[in-house]
Design an enzyme around this catalytic site. Structure first.
Site, PDB file in Angstrom:
ATOM      1  N   LYS A  24      15.211 -31.622 -21.711  1.00 32.82           N
ATOM      2  CA  LYS A  24      15.882 -32.075 -20.807  1.00 32.82           C
ATOM      3  C   LYS A  24      15.285 -33.338 -20.067  1.00 32.82           C
ATOM      4  O   LYS A  24      15.968 -34.280 -19.702  1.00 32.82           O
ATOM      5  CB  LYS A  24      16.087 -30.880 -19.538  1.00 32.82           C
ATOM      6  CG  LYS A  24      16.483 -31.509 -18.152  1.00 32.82           C
ATOM      7  CD  LYS A  24      16.589 -30.320 -17.052  1.00 32.82           C
ATOM      8  CE  LYS A  24      15.533 -30.065 -16.405  1.00 32.82           C
ATOM      9  NZ  LYS A  24      15.091 -31.181 -15.329  1.00 32.82           N
ATOM     10  N   ASN A  25      13.850 -33.311 -19.940  1.00 30.63           N
ATOM     11  CA  ASN A  25      13.268 -34.125 -19.297  1.00 30.63           C
ATOM     12  C   ASN A  25      12.765 -35.467 -20.131  1.00 30.63           C
ATOM     13  O   ASN A  25      12.436 -36.542 -19.613  1.00 30.63           O
ATOM     14  CB  ASN A  25      11.855 -33.737 -18.412  1.00 30.63           C
ATOM     15  CG  ASN A  25      12.295 -32.839 -17.304  1.00 30.63           C
ATOM     16  OD1 ASN A  25      13.572 -32.747 -16.831  1.00 30.63           O
ATOM     17  ND2 ASN A  25      11.332 -32.112 -16.946  1.00 30.63           N
ATOM     18  N   ARG A  97      17.977 -36.380  -9.574  1.00 27.00           N
ATOM     19  CA  ARG A  97      17.011 -37.464  -9.007  1.00 27.00           C
ATOM     20  C   ARG A  97      16.997 -38.745 -10.155  1.00 27.00           C
ATOM     21  O   ARG A  97      16.352 -39.601  -9.844  1.00 27.00           O
ATOM     22  CB  ARG A  97      15.593 -36.911  -9.017  1.00 27.00           C
ATOM     23  CG  ARG A  97      15.237 -35.914  -8.053  1.00 27.00           C
ATOM     24  CD  ARG A  97      13.774 -35.432  -8.036  1.00 27.00           C
ATOM     25  NE  ARG A  97      12.905 -36.452  -7.871  1.00 27.00           N
ATOM     26  CZ  ARG A  97      12.643 -36.847  -6.549  1.00 27.00           C
ATOM     27  NH1 ARG A  97      13.275 -36.930  -5.471  1.00 27.00           N
ATOM     28  NH2 ARG A  97      11.581 -38.166  -6.452  1.00 27.00           N
ATOM     29  N   CYS A 121      15.371 -30.458  -7.262  1.00 21.95           N
ATOM     30  CA  CYS A 121      14.879 -29.369  -6.649  1.00 21.95           C
ATOM     31  C   CYS A 121      14.161 -29.234  -5.265  1.00 21.95           C
ATOM     32  O   CYS A 121      13.141 -30.320  -5.288  1.00 21.95           O
ATOM     33  CB  CYS A 121      14.201 -28.615  -7.835  1.00 21.95           C
ATOM     34  SG  CYS A 121      15.047 -28.248  -9.191  1.00 21.95           S
ATOM     35  N   ARG A 126       8.859 -34.776  -2.489  1.00 24.20           N
ATOM     36  CA  ARG A 126       9.504 -35.755  -3.628  1.00 24.20           C
ATOM     37  C   ARG A 126       9.888 -37.069  -3.036  1.00 24.20           C
ATOM     38  O   ARG A 126      11.021 -37.537  -3.187  1.00 24.20           O
ATOM     39  CB  ARG A 126      10.703 -34.921  -4.181  1.00 24.20           C
ATOM     40  CG  ARG A 126      10.439 -33.394  -4.900  1.00 24.20           C
ATOM     41  CD  ARG A 126      11.281 -32.951  -5.453  1.00 24.20           C
ATOM     42  NE  ARG A 126      11.076 -33.389  -6.950  1.00 24.20           N
ATOM     43  CZ  ARG A 126      11.815 -33.173  -8.160  1.00 24.20           C
ATOM     44  NH1 ARG A 126      12.662 -32.122  -8.127  1.00 24.20           N
ATOM     45  NH2 ARG A 126      11.520 -33.516  -9.118  1.00 24.20           N
ATOM     46  N   ASP A 314       6.005 -26.996 -14.553  1.00 21.89           N
ATOM     47  CA  ASP A 314       7.049 -25.914 -14.554  1.00 21.89           C
ATOM     48  C   ASP A 314       6.922 -24.740 -15.461  1.00 21.89           C
ATOM     49  O   ASP A 314       7.978 -23.991 -15.556  1.00 21.89           O
ATOM     50  CB  ASP A 314       8.097 -27.086 -15.441  1.00 21.89           C
ATOM     51  CG  ASP A 314       8.403 -27.996 -14.496  1.00 21.89           C
ATOM     52  OD1 ASP A 314       9.673 -27.860 -13.792  1.00 21.89           O
ATOM     53  OD2 ASP A 314       7.855 -29.050 -14.266  1.00 21.89           O
ATOM     54  N   VAL A 336       0.482 -30.011  -8.551  1.00 22.49           N
ATOM     55  CA  VAL A 336       1.190 -31.065  -8.630  1.00 22.49           C
ATOM     56  C   VAL A 336       2.338 -31.070  -7.811  1.00 22.49           C
ATOM     57  O   VAL A 336       2.644 -32.476  -7.138  1.00 22.49           O
ATOM     58  CB  VAL A 336       2.071 -30.835  -9.965  1.00 22.49           C
ATOM     59  CG1 VAL A 336       2.907 -31.905 -10.601  1.00 22.49           C
ATOM     60  CG2 VAL A 336       0.837 -30.993 -11.253  1.00 22.49           C
ATOM     61  N   ARG A 422      21.726 -26.439 -14.714  1.00 19.00           N
ATOM     62  CA  ARG A 422      21.255 -27.974 -14.696  1.00 19.00           C
ATOM     63  C   ARG A 422      20.276 -28.065 -15.889  1.00 19.00           C
ATOM     64  O   ARG A 422      20.085 -29.313 -16.195  1.00 19.00           O
ATOM     65  CB  ARG A 422      20.508 -27.959 -13.319  1.00 19.00           C
ATOM     66  CG  ARG A 422      20.991 -28.610 -12.358  1.00 19.00           C
ATOM     67  CD  ARG A 422      20.153 -29.326 -11.260  1.00 19.00           C
ATOM     68  NE  ARG A 422      18.845 -29.940 -11.660  1.00 19.00           N
ATOM     69  CZ  ARG A 422      17.884 -29.962 -11.494  1.00 19.00           C
ATOM     70  NH1 ARG A 422      17.438 -29.501 -10.371  1.00 19.00           N
ATOM     71  NH2 ARG A 422      16.895 -30.768 -12.015  1.00 19.00           N
TER      72      ARG A 422
HETATM   73  C1  EPZ Z   1       9.366 -34.621 -13.611  1.00 19.72           C
HETATM   74  O1  EPZ Z   1       9.846 -34.866 -11.935  1.00 19.72           O
HETATM   75  C2  EPZ Z   1      10.199 -33.708 -13.954  1.00 19.72           C
HETATM   76  N1  EPZ Z   1      11.572 -33.821 -13.738  1.00 19.72           N
HETATM   77  C3  EPZ Z   1       9.859 -32.415 -13.200  1.00 19.72           C
HETATM   78  O2  EPZ Z   1      10.394 -31.264 -13.825  1.00 19.72           O
HETATM   79  C4  EPZ Z   1       8.256 -32.036 -13.481  1.00 19.72           C
HETATM   80  O3  EPZ Z   1       7.913 -30.947 -12.794  1.00 19.72           O
HETATM   81  C5  EPZ Z   1       7.426 -33.218 -12.866  1.00 19.72           C
HETATM   82  O4  EPZ Z   1       7.964 -34.411 -13.596  1.00 19.72           O
HETATM   83  C6  EPZ Z   1       6.002 -33.097 -13.061  1.00 19.72           C
HETATM   84  O5  EPZ Z   1       5.854 -33.088 -14.557  1.00 19.72           O
HETATM   85  C7  EPZ Z   1      11.977 -34.744 -14.544  1.00 19.72           C
HETATM   86  O6  EPZ Z   1      11.558 -35.263 -15.363  1.00 19.72           O
HETATM   87  C8  EPZ Z   1      13.614 -34.956 -14.258  1.00 19.72           C
HETATM   88  P1  EPZ Z   1       6.615 -36.650 -10.745  1.00 19.72           P
HETATM   89  P2  EPZ Z   1       9.220 -36.279 -11.399  1.00 19.72           P
HETATM   90  O7  EPZ Z   1       6.926 -37.978 -10.143  1.00 19.72           O
HETATM   91  O8  EPZ Z   1       8.915 -37.478 -12.213  1.00 19.72           O
HETATM   92  C9  EPZ Z   1       4.459 -37.010  -6.267  1.00 19.72           C
HETATM   93  C10 EPZ Z   1      12.177 -29.795 -13.760  1.00 19.72           C
HETATM   94  O9  EPZ Z   1      12.453 -28.632 -13.266  1.00 19.72           O
HETATM   95  N2  EPZ Z   1       5.274 -38.533  -6.102  1.00 19.72           N
HETATM   96  O10 EPZ Z   1       5.459 -36.416 -11.975  1.00 19.72           O
HETATM   97  O11 EPZ Z   1      10.158 -36.301 -10.116  1.00 19.72           O
HETATM   98  C11 EPZ Z   1       5.566 -36.039  -6.249  1.00 19.72           C
HETATM   99  O12 EPZ Z   1       5.827 -35.804  -4.846  1.00 19.72           O
HETATM  100  C12 EPZ Z   1      11.627 -30.677 -12.848  1.00 19.72           C
HETATM  101  O13 EPZ Z   1      12.570 -29.958 -14.774  1.00 19.72           O
HETATM  102  C13 EPZ Z   1       5.088 -39.035  -4.925  1.00 19.72           C
HETATM  103  O14 EPZ Z   1       4.284 -38.839  -4.025  1.00 19.72           O
HETATM  104  O15 EPZ Z   1       7.840 -35.782 -10.794  1.00 19.72           O
HETATM  105  C14 EPZ Z   1       4.695 -34.814  -6.776  1.00 19.72           C
HETATM  106  O16 EPZ Z   1       4.034 -34.403  -5.938  1.00 19.72           O
HETATM  107  C15 EPZ Z   1      11.123 -30.026 -11.635  1.00 19.72           C
HETATM  108  N3  EPZ Z   1       5.718 -40.215  -4.838  1.00 19.72           N
HETATM  109  C16 EPZ Z   1       3.793 -35.814  -7.829  1.00 19.72           C
HETATM  110  O17 EPZ Z   1       3.893 -37.063  -7.419  1.00 19.72           O
HETATM  111  C17 EPZ Z   1       6.575 -40.776  -6.081  1.00 19.72           C
HETATM  112  O18 EPZ Z   1       7.103 -41.920  -5.794  1.00 19.72           O
HETATM  113  C18 EPZ Z   1       4.437 -35.563  -9.363  1.00 19.72           C
HETATM  114  O19 EPZ Z   1       5.783 -35.821  -9.402  1.00 19.72           O
HETATM  115  C19 EPZ Z   1       6.710 -40.081  -7.033  1.00 19.72           C
HETATM  116  C20 EPZ Z   1       6.025 -38.777  -7.309  1.00 19.72           C
END
Ligand code: EPZ
Length: 441
Positions: A24-25, A97, A121, A126, A314, A336, A422
């Protein structure tokens, strides 16, 4: 609401075989990448899940023609990319997102992009500050309005030197999807290097991009003036595979996950073995991984989630359910997302002993210590789980509720099951194929 409920009669081990398709991702991001190409793209083995439908709809709103081939093939024709109506984008994006990743491709194609207010989610705040700061460094102008973000690149996009405050998956993808066609070189430091990102880099390279992955999380991208389409078979969904592995373990079952690949899951496999689960890798072309409970007691463990190659966040929720069945005290430090233990409340209601802490119970550097976030958990087991009425909180937490209901004695009602669609293809059909006793009320 009633059509969104599943009744789960627990206590039966899951036995049998299911198949996972493209991750999915990665799939959703590869679909966005198709917008950058000047010719048709083909993505194979795409799962039928809600996130894919949302991205498909958004592409179609922007003039991309999407058609279907056999076995989950999607074909994208981006020859008529056009601006979409703001209200339609807002209605269609729903709680996804992914729209934020349309910025770079739309700025390159149209000079403008509209991004709705984002959902996803509820597992933490986020924010999207990393995304917007990076876009500004490329030369984009961001206008925040109540309906969403209007972004423009009046003078085009130029390569930039960037460092992410944290190796965010989405922000790294944002930079990749923007830099490949920006003028000049982009250097990204502290990039995420999850397997889904490396696979996206493969997609972009097939399209004509020049991206170098250096040691220590550094990516260097040489912008090119145009990109073509791609043909790509995505990496398999390692998050779904791990979910089923934990379901097998928690229910004393035996599940063959066709499509699961060892190389993407090695950190998970180490934990699975440490707590007492058994697995066998089948490397044949149509192979997968068999996961089972070998008998005896599961063992408690101390875990910390982290960015790749650490233990994926995850994987945490399904593992926690399995740990409720392990003897002793397990400790899980989530580094994370700051609020990814909400799902444990339901497990406690079902008889698990789980205590949440604000402190960092582990040594991995973490942004959430001293900030009032309940981001560490101590699980004392084994606990006999009993049935309960459950409300699905988010995608992974929701799947974990199902695992708990399947492992529990008695009949549970699980509300809000459509959220699972989803990210999990044919969820109910797979449960049934594995012998779970589930029914619609
Ligand atoms: C991706 O989310 C995945 N989603 C998530 O899977 C996964 O848990 C996550 O990466 C971590 O591996 C998709 O790929 C669609 P991040 P993403 O940006 O990209 C902070 C699932 O169920 N952050 O790596 O949104 C954020 O708050 C989902 O499949 C900022 O502070 O995650 C978090 O604490 C859930 N500012 C950390 O970074 C920003 O601008 C990591 O988030 C962006 C992120």
């Amino acid at each position: 609401m009633t059509d969104d409920v599943l009744v789960v009669h627990g206590g039966t081990p899951l036995h049998g075989e299911i198949r996972v398709r493209g991750a999915k991702n990665l799939v959703s991001k590869a679909m966005v990448a198709a917008l950058l190409g000047e010719s048709e793209s083909r993505l194979y083995d795409v799962p039928r899940i809600r996130d894919v439908e949302v991205v498909r709809g958004l592409l179609e709103l922007h003039g991309v023609r999407v058609s279907e081939g056999p076995d989950g093939e999607l074909i994208f024709d981006p020859s008529n990319v056009e601006e979409a109506n703001v209200d339609e984008i807002n209605v269609h994006a729903g709680s996804s997102r992914i729209p934020i990743l349309f910025c770079g491709p739309l700025l390159h194609r149209l000079g403008r992009a509209f991004i709705p207010n984002l959902g996803g989610c509820r597992i933490g705040d986020r924010p999207i500050d990393f995304h917007l700061n990076a876009l500004r460094e490329f030369g984009a102008v961001v206008d925040k309005t109540p309906e969403g973000l209007h972004i423009a690149a009046p003078r085009g996009l130029r390569g930039a030197k960037l460092t992410l405050p944290y190796p965010s998956v989405g922000a790294t993808e944002q930079v990749l999807l923007t830099a490949v066609r920006a003028e000049g070189t982009t250097e990204l430091r502290n990039a995420a290097v999850e397997p889904e990102i490396i696979d996206l880099i493969c997609v972009l390279q097939k399209m004509g991009a020049i991206i170098n992955v250096h040691t220590d999380r550094v990516l260097r991208i040489e912008g090119v003036p145009s990109l073509s389409g791609y043909r790509h078979r995505p990496l398999p969904d390692r998050l779904e595979a791990a979910s089923w592995a934990c379901a097998a373990l928690a229910t004393h079952g035996d599940v063959y996950v066709r499509g699961a690949r060892q190389v993407d899951m090695s950190t998970f496999l180490n934990v699975f073995r440490t707590i007492g689960g058994a697995f066998e890798v089948d490397d044949s072309p149509e192979g997968g991984i068999r996961f089972w409970h070998p008998g005896g007691e599961l063992r408690a463990v101390a875990l910390e989630t982290d960015v790749h190659p650490g233990l994926m966040t995850d994987w945490q929720q399904p593992l926690v359910v399995a740990l409720t069945q392990a003897r002793g005290l397990s400790i899980v430090h989530e580094t994370v997302y700051e609020q990814r233990f909400g799902f444990t409340e339901a497990l406690v209601k079902m008889g698990a002993t789980i205590q949440l802490y604000r402190e960092c119970l582990g040594s991995t550097p973490c942004r959430f210590g001293q900030r009032n976030f309940l981001h560490s958990a101590v699980i004392s087991g084994p606990s006999k789980l009993h049935a309960a009425d459950l409300e699905i909180p988010d995608l992974r937490g929701g799947f974990s509720h199902f695992i708990a209901a399947l492992a529990a004695e008695g009949t549970s009602r699980v509300y809000g099951v459509s959220l699972i669609n989803r990210g999990y293809e044919d969820f109910e059909a797979k449960l049934t194929a594995l012998g779970a006793h589930i029914e619609r009320p």
